[in-house]
Design a protein around this motif. Structure first.
Motif, PDB file in Angstrom:
ATOM      1  N   PHE A  20       1.068  -0.884   0.303  1.00 17.98           N
ATOM      2  CA  PHE A  20       0.133  -0.180   0.238  1.00 17.98           C
ATOM      3  C   PHE A  20       0.464   1.129  -0.098  1.00 17.98           C
ATOM      4  O   PHE A  20       0.533   1.908  -0.952  1.00 17.98           O
ATOM      5  CB  PHE A  20      -0.690   0.048   1.285  1.00 17.98           C
ATOM      6  N   GLU A  21       1.784   1.331   0.741  1.00 21.94           N
ATOM      7  CA  GLU A  21       3.072   2.374   0.874  1.00 21.94           C
ATOM      8  C   GLU A  21       3.507   2.699  -0.847  1.00 21.94           C
ATOM      9  O   GLU A  21       3.404   3.769  -1.091  1.00 21.94           O
ATOM     10  CB  GLU A  21       4.275   2.136   1.853  1.00 21.94           C
ATOM     11  N   PHE A  22       4.107   1.228  -1.495  1.00 17.07           N
ATOM     12  CA  PHE A  22       3.860   1.466  -2.883  1.00 17.07           C
ATOM     13  C   PHE A  22       3.137   2.455  -3.900  1.00 17.07           C
ATOM     14  O   PHE A  22       3.285   3.051  -4.448  1.00 17.07           O
ATOM     15  CB  PHE A  22       4.744   0.709  -3.679  1.00 17.07           C
ATOM     16  N   LYS A  23       1.949   1.538  -3.550  1.00 12.76           N
ATOM     17  CA  LYS A  23       0.558   2.500  -4.513  1.00 12.76           C
ATOM     18  C   LYS A  23       0.766   3.957  -4.230  1.00 12.76           C
ATOM     19  O   LYS A  23       0.653   4.599  -4.934  1.00 12.76           O
ATOM     20  CB  LYS A  23      -0.957   1.801  -4.154  1.00 12.76           C
ATOM     21  N   VAL A  24       0.248   4.110  -2.592  1.00 13.64           N
ATOM     22  CA  VAL A  24       0.626   6.070  -2.591  1.00 13.64           C
ATOM     23  C   VAL A  24       1.619   6.057  -2.739  1.00 13.64           C
ATOM     24  O   VAL A  24       1.966   7.639  -3.851  1.00 13.64           O
ATOM     25  CB  VAL A  24      -0.321   5.932  -1.329  1.00 13.64           C
ATOM     26  N   LEU A  25       2.355   6.613  -1.986  1.00 11.32           N
ATOM     27  CA  LEU A  25       3.948   6.871  -2.284  1.00 11.32           C
ATOM     28  C   LEU A  25       4.759   7.414  -4.244  1.00 11.32           C
ATOM     29  O   LEU A  25       4.824   8.173  -4.913  1.00 11.32           O
ATOM     30  CB  LEU A  25       5.300   6.876  -1.892  1.00 11.32           C
ATOM     31  N   ARG A  26       4.371   6.070  -4.740  1.00 11.59           N
ATOM     32  CA  ARG A  26       5.039   5.471  -5.900  1.00 11.59           C
ATOM     33  C   ARG A  26       4.316   5.633  -7.132  1.00 11.59           C
ATOM     34  O   ARG A  26       4.364   6.088  -8.327  1.00 11.59           O
ATOM     35  CB  ARG A  26       5.999   4.403  -6.021  1.00 11.59           C
ATOM     36  N   GLU A  27       3.029   5.816  -6.791  1.00  4.69           N
ATOM     37  CA  GLU A  27       2.110   5.517  -8.058  1.00  4.69           C
ATOM     38  C   GLU A  27       0.849   6.193  -7.650  1.00  4.69           C
ATOM     39  O   GLU A  27      -0.159   6.366  -8.642  1.00  4.69           O
ATOM     40  CB  GLU A  27       1.155   3.955  -7.885  1.00  4.69           C
ATOM     41  N   ALA A  28       0.651   7.221  -6.691  1.00  7.31           N
ATOM     42  CA  ALA A  28      -0.223   8.183  -6.286  1.00  7.31           C
ATOM     43  C   ALA A  28      -1.616   8.044  -6.171  1.00  7.31           C
ATOM     44  O   ALA A  28      -2.472   8.601  -6.186  1.00  7.31           O
ATOM     45  CB  ALA A  28      -0.339   9.240  -7.056  1.00  7.31           C
ATOM     46  N   GLU A  29      -1.334   6.661  -5.113  1.00 13.95           N
ATOM     47  CA  GLU A  29      -2.437   6.322  -5.160  1.00 13.95           C
ATOM     48  C   GLU A  29      -2.795   6.872  -3.430  1.00 13.95           C
ATOM     49  O   GLU A  29      -2.662   7.960  -3.400  1.00 13.95           O
ATOM     50  CB  GLU A  29      -2.994   4.654  -4.603  1.00 13.95           C
ATOM     51  N   THR A  30      -4.547   6.646  -3.125  1.00  8.95           N
ATOM     52  CA  THR A  30      -5.020   8.244  -2.277  1.00  8.95           C
ATOM     53  C   THR A  30      -5.485   7.093  -1.137  1.00  8.95           C
ATOM     54  O   THR A  30      -6.427   6.030  -1.349  1.00  8.95           O
ATOM     55  CB  THR A  30      -5.845   8.976  -2.412  1.00  8.95           C
ATOM     56  N   GLU A  31      -5.079   6.920   0.054  1.00  8.04           N
ATOM     57  CA  GLU A  31      -5.634   6.537   1.036  1.00  8.04           C
ATOM     58  C   GLU A  31      -7.062   6.891   1.264  1.00  8.04           C
ATOM     59  O   GLU A  31      -7.650   7.998   1.307  1.00  8.04           O
ATOM     60  CB  GLU A  31      -5.246   6.668   2.749  1.00  8.04           C
ATOM     61  N   ARG A  32      -7.822   6.432   2.318  1.00 12.35           N
ATOM     62  CA  ARG A  32      -9.387   7.028   2.297  1.00 12.35           C
ATOM     63  C   ARG A  32      -8.912   7.541   3.067  1.00 12.35           C
ATOM     64  O   ARG A  32      -8.836   7.667   4.185  1.00 12.35           O
ATOM     65  CB  ARG A  32     -10.525   4.688   2.665  1.00 12.35           C
ATOM     66  N   PRO A  33     -10.430   8.338   3.131  1.00 12.24           N
ATOM     67  CA  PRO A  33     -10.389   9.589   4.240  1.00 12.24           C
ATOM     68  C   PRO A  33     -10.799   9.269   5.438  1.00 12.24           C
ATOM     69  O   PRO A  33     -10.840   7.841   6.144  1.00 12.24           O
ATOM     70  CB  PRO A  33     -11.245  10.263   3.747  1.00 12.24           C
ATOM     71  N   TRP A  34     -10.508   9.058   6.428  1.00  8.35           N
ATOM     72  CA  TRP A  34     -10.286   9.083   8.100  1.00  8.35           C
ATOM     73  C   TRP A  34     -10.164   7.418   8.534  1.00  8.35           C
ATOM     74  O   TRP A  34      -9.863   7.192  10.062  1.00  8.35           O
ATOM     75  CB  TRP A  34     -11.837   8.647   8.060  1.00  8.35           C
ATOM     76  N   THR A  35      -8.745   6.583   7.573  1.00  5.13           N
ATOM     77  CA  THR A  35      -8.337   6.048   7.893  1.00  5.13           C
ATOM     78  C   THR A  35      -6.850   6.105   8.677  1.00  5.13           C
ATOM     79  O   THR A  35      -6.056   5.514   8.894  1.00  5.13           O
ATOM     80  CB  THR A  35      -8.172   5.338   6.592  1.00  5.13           C
ATOM     81  N   GLY A  36      -5.958   6.856   8.465  1.00  7.38           N
ATOM     82  CA  GLY A  36      -4.312   7.218   8.507  1.00  7.38           C
ATOM     83  C   GLY A  36      -4.704   7.526   9.706  1.00  7.38           C
ATOM     84  O   GLY A  36      -5.314   7.808  10.755  1.00  7.38           O
ATOM     85  N   GLU A  37      -3.052   6.416  10.510  1.00 11.80           N
ATOM     86  CA  GLU A  37      -2.594   6.563  11.571  1.00 11.80           C
ATOM     87  C   GLU A  37      -2.410   7.810  11.987  1.00 11.80           C
ATOM     88  O   GLU A  37      -2.246   8.775  13.383  1.00 11.80           O
ATOM     89  CB  GLU A  37      -1.794   5.638  11.472  1.00 11.80           C
ATOM     90  N   LEU A  38      -1.559   9.032  11.078  1.00 14.46           N
ATOM     91  CA  LEU A  38      -1.523  10.601  11.847  1.00 14.46           C
ATOM     92  C   LEU A  38      -2.403  10.871  11.789  1.00 14.46           C
ATOM     93  O   LEU A  38      -2.245  12.598  11.889  1.00 14.46           O
ATOM     94  CB  LEU A  38      -0.183  10.348  11.106  1.00 14.46           C
ATOM     95  N   LEU A  39      -3.860  11.099  11.790  1.00 14.17           N
ATOM     96  CA  LEU A  39      -4.710  11.970  11.045  1.00 14.17           C
ATOM     97  C   LEU A  39      -4.749  13.060  12.439  1.00 14.17           C
ATOM     98  O   LEU A  39      -5.054  14.061  13.018  1.00 14.17           O
ATOM     99  CB  LEU A  39      -6.357  11.536  10.704  1.00 14.17           C
ATOM    100  N   GLU A  40      -5.062  12.082  13.870  1.00 18.54           N
ATOM    101  CA  GLU A  40      -5.391  12.975  14.742  1.00 18.54           C
ATOM    102  C   GLU A  40      -3.986  13.132  15.656  1.00 18.54           C
ATOM    103  O   GLU A  40      -4.096  12.848  17.313  1.00 18.54           O
ATOM    104  CB  GLU A  40      -6.372  11.677  15.399  1.00 18.54           C
ATOM    105  N   GLU A  41      -2.698  12.421  15.292  1.00 18.73           N
ATOM    106  CA  GLU A  41      -1.667  12.434  16.332  1.00 18.73           C
ATOM    107  C   GLU A  41      -1.993  14.211  16.640  1.00 18.73           C
ATOM    108  O   GLU A  41      -1.699  15.523  15.750  1.00 18.73           O
ATOM    109  CB  GLU A  41      -0.572  12.657  15.320  1.00 18.73           C
ATOM    110  N   LYS A  42      -1.080  14.253  17.484  1.00 27.20           N
ATOM    111  CA  LYS A  42      -1.337  16.041  18.376  1.00 27.20           C
ATOM    112  C   LYS A  42       0.252  16.187  19.225  1.00 27.20           C
ATOM    113  O   LYS A  42       0.197  17.417  19.549  1.00 27.20           O
ATOM    114  CB  LYS A  42      -2.782  16.394  19.329  1.00 27.20           C
ATOM    115  N   ARG A  43       1.193  15.514  19.286  1.00 28.23           N
ATOM    116  CA  ARG A  43       2.010  15.669  19.719  1.00 28.23           C
ATOM    117  C   ARG A  43       3.182  16.743  18.683  1.00 28.23           C
ATOM    118  O   ARG A  43       3.229  16.041  17.723  1.00 28.23           O
ATOM    119  CB  ARG A  43       2.740  14.164  20.262  1.00 28.23           C
ATOM    120  N   ALA A  44       3.676  17.191  19.567  1.00 28.94           N
ATOM    121  CA  ALA A  44       5.412  17.491  19.124  1.00 28.94           C
ATOM    122  C   ALA A  44       6.297  16.990  18.101  1.00 28.94           C
ATOM    123  O   ALA A  44       6.395  15.738  18.947  1.00 28.94           O
ATOM    124  CB  ALA A  44       5.521  19.354  19.823  1.00 28.94           C
ATOM    125  N   GLY A  45       6.173  17.567  16.892  1.00 27.77           N
ATOM    126  CA  GLY A  45       7.259  16.387  16.420  1.00 27.77           C
ATOM    127  C   GLY A  45       7.622  17.024  15.108  1.00 27.77           C
ATOM    128  O   GLY A  45       6.832  18.382  14.025  1.00 27.77           O
TER     129      GLY A  45
END
Length: 142
Positions: A20-45
């Motif tokens: 899936f990483e290859f499909k998104v990063l190298r073939e410009a696919e898109t992950e489904r909305p509201w499914t990404g692990e970093l969507l709710e990330e709020k820590r400094a970094g």
């Protein structure tokens, strides 16, 4: 071409990235909305390109745009390349990692609540997150 440009064959990228990483990063696919692990990330970094580790965004530029993907109002200097994208019957601006040319997402000029007015709408799978590397408060404008 920049001397820091990362060039790999598809076979080398496939060996490094998951399917899936290859499909998104190298073939410009898109992950489904509201499914990404970093969507709710709020820590400094720091948010980095999953493919090459380049620093792309700081947590103090992340904001909740209610679009289903992590959103940022500004990328790090020269870290993201913007290209016209005419796929799917639309005219959009694609965001790519300047170092390895991986697809990150798209940029839209629809965030008047931010300092830049821009919304970098980025696939979580295109990013990694390093906690505590930013000099800012957690989550910025989230």
């Amino acid at each position: 071409m920049s001397p820091n440009k990362i060039i790999k064959t598809d076979a080398e990228w496939r060996a490094q990235l998951g399917d899936f990483e290859f499909k998104v990063l190298r073939e410009a696919e898109t992950e489904r909305p509201w499914t990404g692990e970093l969507l709710e990330e709020k820590r400094a970094g720091i948010y980095r390109c999953r493919a090459c580790g380049t620093e792309l965004f700081r947590s103090d530029t992340k904001f909740d745009s209610h679009c289903g993907w992590p959103s940022f109002f500004q990328a790090e200097n020269d870290a993201v390349t913007l290209l016209e994208d005419n796929t799917h019957g639309m005219v959009r601006v694609e965001a790519r990692c300047a170092a390895c040319d991986s697809h990150l997402g798209h940029v839209f000029p629809d965030a008047p609540q931010t300092p830049t007015g821009d919304r970098f709408c980025i696939n979580s799978v295109s990013l990694t997150f390093d906690e505590g590397d930013a000099d800012s408060d957690a989550g910025g404008a989230v």
